[in-house]
Write a protein that holds these residues in place. Structure first.
Motif, mmCIF file in Angstrom:
data_model
loop_
_atom_site.group_PDB
_atom_site.id
_atom_site.type_symbol
_atom_site.label_atom_id
_atom_site.label_comp_id
_atom_site.label_asym_id
_atom_site.label_seq_id
_atom_site.Cartn_x
_atom_site.Cartn_y
_atom_site.Cartn_z
ATOM 1 N N MET A 1 -5.958 -3.645 11.388
ATOM 2 C CA MET A 1 -5.580 -3.886 9.993
ATOM 3 C C MET A 1 -4.652 -5.107 9.959
ATOM 4 N N PRO A 2 -5.133 -6.247 9.514
ATOM 5 C CA PRO A 2 -4.315 -7.466 9.504
ATOM 6 C C PRO A 2 -3.055 -7.313 8.662
ATOM 7 N N GLU A 3 -2.122 -8.217 8.898
ATOM 8 C CA GLU A 3 -0.834 -8.197 8.186
ATOM 9 C C GLU A 3 -1.021 -8.202 6.672
ATOM 10 N N GLU A 4 -1.977 -8.966 6.175
ATOM 11 C CA GLU A 4 -2.204 -9.057 4.733
ATOM 12 C C GLU A 4 -2.568 -7.694 4.148
ATOM 13 N N GLN A 5 -3.408 -6.938 4.842
ATOM 14 C CA GLN A 5 -3.814 -5.623 4.342
ATOM 15 C C GLN A 5 -2.647 -4.638 4.376
ATOM 16 N N LYS A 6 -1.815 -4.715 5.406
ATOM 17 C CA LYS A 6 -0.625 -3.862 5.451
ATOM 18 C C LYS A 6 0.284 -4.166 4.252
ATOM 19 N N ARG A 7 0.458 -5.441 3.961
ATOM 20 C CA ARG A 7 1.298 -5.832 2.824
ATOM 21 C C ARG A 7 0.703 -5.317 1.511
ATOM 22 N N GLN A 8 -0.610 -5.300 1.400
ATOM 23 C CA GLN A 8 -1.259 -4.784 0.196
ATOM 24 C C GLN A 8 -1.010 -3.283 0.044
ATOM 25 N N ILE A 9 -1.060 -2.547 1.149
ATOM 26 C CA ILE A 9 -0.778 -1.113 1.090
ATOM 27 C C ILE A 9 0.670 -0.878 0.689
ATOM 28 N N VAL A 10 1.596 -1.672 1.234
ATOM 29 C CA VAL A 10 3.007 -1.559 0.855
ATOM 30 C C VAL A 10 3.168 -1.799 -0.641
ATOM 31 N N ALA A 11 2.474 -2.811 -1.176
ATOM 32 C CA ALA A 11 2.555 -3.112 -2.609
ATOM 33 C C ALA A 11 2.062 -1.928 -3.439
ATOM 34 N N ASP B 1 7.733 8.535 -1.274
ATOM 35 C CA ASP B 1 8.590 8.228 -2.417
ATOM 36 C C ASP B 1 9.949 7.719 -1.939
ATOM 37 N N GLY B 2 10.326 6.506 -2.314
ATOM 38 C CA GLY B 2 11.623 5.956 -1.955
ATOM 39 C C GLY B 2 11.734 5.395 -0.554
ATOM 40 N N VAL B 3 10.641 5.341 0.201
ATOM 41 C CA VAL B 3 10.690 4.815 1.564
ATOM 42 C C VAL B 3 10.778 3.291 1.519
ATOM 43 N N ASP B 4 11.636 2.717 2.359
ATOM 44 C CA ASP B 4 11.800 1.273 2.426
ATOM 45 C C ASP B 4 10.471 0.609 2.812
ATOM 46 N N PRO B 5 10.091 -0.488 2.115
ATOM 47 C CA PRO B 5 8.823 -1.173 2.457
ATOM 48 C C PRO B 5 8.720 -1.548 3.929
ATOM 49 N N LYS B 6 9.838 -1.937 4.547
ATOM 50 C CA LYS B 6 9.807 -2.300 5.963
ATOM 51 C C LYS B 6 9.395 -1.109 6.816
ATOM 52 N N HIS B 7 9.880 0.083 6.482
ATOM 53 C CA HIS B 7 9.562 1.269 7.266
ATOM 54 C C HIS B 7 8.107 1.695 7.062
ATOM 55 N N ILE B 8 7.563 1.474 5.859
ATOM 56 C CA ILE B 8 6.139 1.750 5.649
ATOM 57 C C ILE B 8 5.298 0.848 6.545
ATOM 58 N N TYR B 9 5.669 -0.430 6.596
ATOM 59 C CA TYR B 9 4.947 -1.394 7.426
ATOM 60 C C TYR B 9 5.056 -1.007 8.908
ATOM 61 N N ALA C 1 5.620 1.922 10.185
ATOM 62 C CA ALA C 1 4.860 3.140 10.459
ATOM 63 C C ALA C 1 3.394 2.809 10.728
ATOM 64 N N MET C 2 2.851 1.848 9.976
ATOM 65 C CA MET C 2 1.471 1.437 10.216
ATOM 66 C C MET C 2 1.345 0.711 11.560
ATOM 67 N N GLN C 3 2.384 -0.032 11.935
ATOM 68 C CA GLN C 3 2.372 -0.725 13.223
ATOM 69 C C GLN C 3 2.383 0.241 14.402
ATOM 70 N N THR C 4 3.245 1.260 14.315
ATOM 71 C CA THR C 4 3.573 2.071 15.488
ATOM 72 C C THR C 4 2.936 3.451 15.512
ATOM 73 N N GLY C 5 2.501 3.977 14.371
ATOM 74 C CA GLY C 5 1.891 5.300 14.344
ATOM 75 C C GLY C 5 2.826 6.400 14.790
ATOM 76 N N PRO C 6 3.921 6.654 14.050
ATOM 77 C CA PRO C 6 4.877 7.677 14.492
ATOM 78 C C PRO C 6 4.314 9.096 14.375
ATOM 79 N N GLN C 7 4.678 9.931 15.345
ATOM 80 C CA GLN C 7 4.342 11.352 15.354
ATOM 81 C C GLN C 7 2.835 11.567 15.199
ATOM 82 N N ASN C 8 2.359 12.124 14.081
ATOM 83 C CA ASN C 8 0.936 12.446 13.953
ATOM 84 C C ASN C 8 0.109 11.313 13.339
ATOM 85 N N MET C 9 0.773 10.248 12.969
ATOM 86 C CA MET C 9 0.076 9.162 12.270
ATOM 87 C C MET C 9 -0.608 8.217 13.263
#
Length: 274
Positions: free
Chosen positions: A210-220, A184-192, A194-202
């Motif tokens: 997961m191609p760029e288009e699919q990441k953008r769809q999850i952000v949306a 909730d309230g997380v910047d779209p760039k940071h969501i993207y 997080a998917m790129q880098t897998g921080p901590q337990n992710m």
């Protein structure tokens, strides 16, 4: 034939005329300008790396080592890329306040300019995920296209993310004191990122997975679910699912029915006579 040969121009004459014309119109400068621009960009990048190294030495080296090689208090940063720095520092998780099972999001202490310098230095240590541009994580402004992105992103989110972050992105508990944070309230760039880098337990989701288009769809989808639209059902109860909703119904719904039953029984004719 001899006269025609004598009058024939030298093969380099046309080239000389072309160079003179380019010089007169500024075209010769334009032809060499890209090399000067590339040199300027290189100088700016080197300056950013130098400034980032100074910031790193003050705020990060105590845990990650002077050259990002890592220590007993922090992992190596060689190869994590600029995206990891932008995410960790841009969400306030780094520098960490204290050790623990998981580093929480908190107030950001660096400006975006300083974060970019830190990211440039860490990126110079080894190749890794690059900080994305706005085009990568900004959903379409076309309502029809955006609706399709949200629908596709919802399917991807439920398949890859809901197990930890909850089906509505509200987060959830993991093992050993760890947790998946609310989106909730997380910047779209940071969501993207997080998917790129897998921080901590992710787990990480590189473009090969997961191609760029699919990441953008999850952000949306996440932005739509957590920020954009009010819940049509009213009270969300934290969007924690049927257990919470069932408990609410059991305690308050059943409690209300008991109160109504007692009131009805107290107002019957037999109860009034007695």
């Amino acid at each position: 034939m001899k006269k025609l040969s004598a009058r024939r121009r030298h093969p380099l004459a046309a080239l000389v005329v072309l160079l003179l014309a380019l010089a007169a119109t500024g075209g010769l400068y334009a032809a060499f300008a890209p090399a000067e621009k590339a040199q300027a960009d290189t100088s700016a990048q080197s300056l950013a790396i130098d400034e980032g190294k100074k910031l790193f030495a003050v705020g990060c080296s105590s845990c990650h080592g002077l050259n990002g090689q890592g220590s007993s208090d922090g992992p190596s940063l060689v190869g994590v890329g600029s995206a990891a720095v932008d995410f960790q520092v841009g969400t306030g998780r780094m520098p960490a306040q204290q050790p623990g099972a998981q580093v929480p999001r908190k107030k950001v202490i660096y400006s975006q300019h300083e974060i970019d310098q830190l990211a440039a230095f860490v990126a110079s240590l080894g190749p890794g995920p690059v900080t994305p541009g706005p085009k990568a994580y900004t959903p379409s402004t076309d309502p029809a296209v955006n609706g399709a992105e949200i629908a596709a992103g919802g399917e991807l989110f439920r398949t890859n993310c809901a197990q930890c972050h909850n089906f509505a992105g509200q987060g959830g508990a993991l093992t050993n004191g760890k947790y998946a944070p609310s989106l909730d309230g997380v910047d779209p760039k940071h969501i993207y990122e997080a998917m790129q880098t897998g921080p901590q337990n992710m787990p990480s989701f590189p473009d090969t997975t997961m191609p760029e288009e699919q990441k953008r769809q999850i952000v949306a989808f996440v932005r739509h679910t957590t920020n954009d639209e009010p819940n049509p059902g009213g009270l969300t109860l934290g969007s924690l699912g049927p257990v919470t909703e069932g408990l609410f119904g059991w305690i308050f719904g059943l409690g209300l029915l008991i109160v109504i039953a007692i009131w009805v029984a107290a107002h019957t004719t037999k109860a009034k006579k007695s």
